[in-house]
Scaffold this active site. Sequence first.
Site, PDB file in Angstrom:
ATOM      1  N   THR A  93      47.804  58.512  34.673  1.00  0.00           N
ATOM      2  CA  THR A  93      49.086  58.023  35.192  1.00  0.00           C
ATOM      3  C   THR A  93      49.495  56.737  34.481  1.00  0.00           C
ATOM      4  O   THR A  93      48.653  55.998  33.978  1.00  0.00           O
ATOM      5  CB  THR A  93      49.041  57.768  36.716  1.00  0.00           C
ATOM      6  OG1 THR A  93      48.325  56.556  36.975  1.00  0.00           O
ATOM      7  CG2 THR A  93      48.399  58.926  37.466  1.00  0.00           C
ATOM      8  N   SER A 114      38.569  44.453  38.927  1.00  0.00           N
ATOM      9  CA  SER A 114      38.699  43.030  39.176  1.00  0.00           C
ATOM     10  C   SER A 114      38.571  42.355  37.823  1.00  0.00           C
ATOM     11  O   SER A 114      39.162  42.798  36.840  1.00  0.00           O
ATOM     12  CB  SER A 114      37.613  42.606  40.174  1.00  0.00           C
ATOM     13  OG  SER A 114      37.575  41.216  40.317  1.00  0.00           O
ATOM     14  N   TYR A 159      46.322  34.752  38.248  1.00  0.00           N
ATOM     15  CA  TYR A 159      45.542  35.932  37.858  1.00  0.00           C
ATOM     16  C   TYR A 159      44.202  35.877  38.597  1.00  0.00           C
ATOM     17  O   TYR A 159      43.792  36.862  39.223  1.00  0.00           O
ATOM     18  CB  TYR A 159      45.334  35.955  36.337  1.00  0.00           C
ATOM     19  CG  TYR A 159      44.484  37.126  35.892  1.00  0.00           C
ATOM     20  CD1 TYR A 159      44.962  38.431  36.008  1.00  0.00           C
ATOM     21  CD2 TYR A 159      43.200  36.936  35.378  1.00  0.00           C
ATOM     22  CE1 TYR A 159      44.179  39.511  35.614  1.00  0.00           C
ATOM     23  CE2 TYR A 159      42.425  38.013  34.990  1.00  0.00           C
ATOM     24  CZ  TYR A 159      42.914  39.296  35.104  1.00  0.00           C
ATOM     25  OH  TYR A 159      42.142  40.368  34.732  1.00  0.00           O
ATOM     26  N   LYS A 215      42.708  38.475  41.474  1.00  0.00           N
ATOM     27  CA  LYS A 215      41.457  39.218  41.309  1.00  0.00           C
ATOM     28  C   LYS A 215      40.436  38.836  42.405  1.00  0.00           C
ATOM     29  O   LYS A 215      39.631  39.671  42.817  1.00  0.00           O
ATOM     30  CB  LYS A 215      40.879  39.009  39.904  1.00  0.00           C
ATOM     31  CG  LYS A 215      41.752  39.624  38.799  1.00  0.00           C
ATOM     32  CD  LYS A 215      41.907  41.156  38.924  1.00  0.00           C
ATOM     33  CE  LYS A 215      42.605  41.780  37.725  1.00  0.00           C
ATOM     34  NZ  LYS A 215      42.760  43.241  37.803  1.00  0.00           N
TER      35      LYS A 215
HETATM   36  N1  LIG Z   1      40.878  43.096  28.672  1.00  0.00           N
HETATM   37  C1  LIG Z   1      40.213  42.180  29.347  1.00  0.00           C
HETATM   38  O1  LIG Z   1      39.626  41.241  28.765  1.00  0.00           O
HETATM   39  C2  LIG Z   1      40.119  42.282  30.853  1.00  0.00           C
HETATM   40  C3  LIG Z   1      39.150  41.512  31.497  1.00  0.00           C
HETATM   41  C4  LIG Z   1      39.012  41.607  32.865  1.00  0.00           C
HETATM   42  C5  LIG Z   1      39.813  42.467  33.581  1.00  0.00           C
HETATM   43  N2  LIG Z   1      40.764  43.205  32.943  1.00  0.00           N
HETATM   44  C6  LIG Z   1      41.575  44.116  33.772  1.00  0.00           C
HETATM   45  O2  LIG Z   1      41.506  45.406  33.222  1.00  0.00           O
HETATM   46  C7  LIG Z   1      42.673  46.147  33.570  1.00  0.00           C
HETATM   47  C8  LIG Z   1      43.226  46.823  32.320  1.00  0.00           C
HETATM   48  O3  LIG Z   1      43.624  45.845  31.401  1.00  0.00           O
HETATM   49  P1  LIG Z   1      43.562  46.071  29.807  1.00  0.00           P
HETATM   50  O4  LIG Z   1      42.592  45.104  29.281  1.00  0.00           O
HETATM   51  O5  LIG Z   1      43.405  47.493  29.501  1.00  0.00           O
HETATM   52  O6  LIG Z   1      45.017  45.527  29.425  1.00  0.00           O
HETATM   53  P2  LIG Z   1      46.236  46.188  28.613  1.00  0.00           P
HETATM   54  O7  LIG Z   1      45.775  46.679  27.284  1.00  0.00           O
HETATM   55  O8  LIG Z   1      47.295  45.158  28.676  1.00  0.00           O
HETATM   56  O9  LIG Z   1      46.652  47.452  29.501  1.00  0.00           O
HETATM   57  C9  LIG Z   1      47.166  47.254  30.781  1.00  0.00           C
HETATM   58  C10 LIG Z   1      47.552  48.584  31.375  1.00  0.00           C
HETATM   59  O10 LIG Z   1      48.011  48.365  32.720  1.00  0.00           O
HETATM   60  C11 LIG Z   1      49.271  49.008  32.857  1.00  0.00           C
HETATM   61  N3  LIG Z   1      50.114  48.405  33.883  1.00  0.00           N
HETATM   62  C12 LIG Z   1      50.477  47.125  34.056  1.00  0.00           C
HETATM   63  N4  LIG Z   1      51.289  47.011  35.122  1.00  0.00           N
HETATM   64  C13 LIG Z   1      51.439  48.261  35.638  1.00  0.00           C
HETATM   65  C14 LIG Z   1      52.152  48.804  36.734  1.00  0.00           C
HETATM   66  N5  LIG Z   1      52.917  48.044  37.536  1.00  0.00           N
HETATM   67  N6  LIG Z   1      52.053  50.135  36.990  1.00  0.00           N
HETATM   68  C15 LIG Z   1      51.299  50.922  36.193  1.00  0.00           C
HETATM   69  N7  LIG Z   1      50.631  50.479  35.114  1.00  0.00           N
HETATM   70  C16 LIG Z   1      50.698  49.156  34.843  1.00  0.00           C
HETATM   71  C17 LIG Z   1      49.905  48.922  31.473  1.00  0.00           C
HETATM   72  O11 LIG Z   1      50.957  49.863  31.409  1.00  0.00           O
HETATM   73  P3  LIG Z   1      52.227  49.707  30.396  1.00  0.00           P
HETATM   74  O12 LIG Z   1      51.764  50.299  29.084  1.00  0.00           O
HETATM   75  O13 LIG Z   1      53.300  50.497  31.059  1.00  0.00           O
HETATM   76  O14 LIG Z   1      52.536  48.251  30.305  1.00  0.00           O
HETATM   77  C18 LIG Z   1      48.693  49.251  30.623  1.00  0.00           C
HETATM   78  O15 LIG Z   1      48.470  50.636  30.569  1.00  0.00           O
HETATM   79  C19 LIG Z   1      43.621  45.145  34.228  1.00  0.00           C
HETATM   80  O16 LIG Z   1      43.531  45.289  35.637  1.00  0.00           O
HETATM   81  C20 LIG Z   1      43.050  43.792  33.810  1.00  0.00           C
HETATM   82  O17 LIG Z   1      43.340  42.765  34.750  1.00  0.00           O
HETATM   83  C21 LIG Z   1      40.935  43.140  31.590  1.00  0.00           C
END
Ligand SMILES: NC(=O)c1ccc[n+]([C@@H]2O[C@H](COP(=O)([O-])OP(=O)(O)OC[C@H]3O[C@@H](n4cnc5c(N)ncnc54)[C@H](OP(=O)(O)O)[C@@H]3O)[C@@H](O)[C@H]2O)c1
Length: 276
Positions: free
Chosen positions: A32, A135, A149, A153
Amino acid sequence: MTRIWFVTGATRGMGTAIVKAALDQGDKVVATGRNIARLRKLFANVPTDLIEFLELDVTSEPQAQSAVSEAVKCFGRIDVLVNNAGYCLLGRFEEATAQQIEAQFATNLFGMANVLRAVLPVMRRQASGRIFNTSSIAGVKAVANATFYSASKYAVEGMTLALADEVAPLGIQVTAIEPGFFRTEFLSDRSAKYGQSHIDDYVPYGNARALLATADGQQQGDPAKLAKVIVQVANLDKQPRQLLIGNDAIDFVMPSLEKRIVETHEFASLTQSTDF
Ligand SMILES: NC(=O)c1ccc[n+]([C@@H]2O[C@H](COP(=O)([O-])OP(=O)(O)OC[C@H]3O[C@@H](n4cnc5c(N)ncnc54)[C@H](OP(=O)(O)O)[C@@H]3O)[C@@H](O)[C@H]2O)c1
């Protein structure tokens, strides 16, 4: 047994990697996201009986409800839910506007709650299910310059741990996953947002963009390996309630966890001085 996964935010980053890892182990996936055309393009090579694409902006409760009922119509059940969608609002407490703070919680916390509200009745009927709520290490150790942020979390952690206790007797296991820094688009301008208020007093102490955006593209964590960890945990008889993921994660949070224990002992006599 082939399991059915439901993944939010599958259009990029960890979400995409998790979809791939679940398919790689022979499971079926409901992928999704907000951009369904992108989902179709990303997974164009996957046989159509193994994957379903559904539009879901997690901030919309009606969309969450209809995506979940479509998923059940298509595959009959949902075995593993990965609440992955999220983004970071960077900057100090005072730099964020009220609207930016609300938007951060609308996605990271209330959006996750929307999806949980839709999926839990399905899992209760099945008397089984696995849930991963994304988280962060920032949900264990608060990070300056990522105040809201971190707050969102921490809220995810509280909701997840309470929910885990509530649904364990019903056969549903819930884990808060706490990734360190992973190389996705998370810290890029395509995902990260910055507080809009400028306050001169903080200027000598740097700003979030200078402090955090430089890490973009340099993160040591590989999202494909994170995805493999989640698949492995989903295969365990007993999931952990909280799971740090990433080589940097333990070093990042451990000092604050240890400090909390030391402070708890140090102030125990004051803490325990309040009985009638
Ligand atoms: N990367 C890290 O270092 C890190 C560390 C700790 C936690 N996280 C967590 O991991 C999760 C994934 O992040 P990521 O690293 O994969 O970042 P990313 O590459 O920026 O991807 C974020 C994803 O979340 C989607 N998204 C954001 N808002 C949304 C909404 N309202 N409805 C549906 N989809 C939405 C984006 O969709 P669109 O393409 O439509 O924008 C994208 O697919 C997040 O919860 C983030 O807080 C990441």
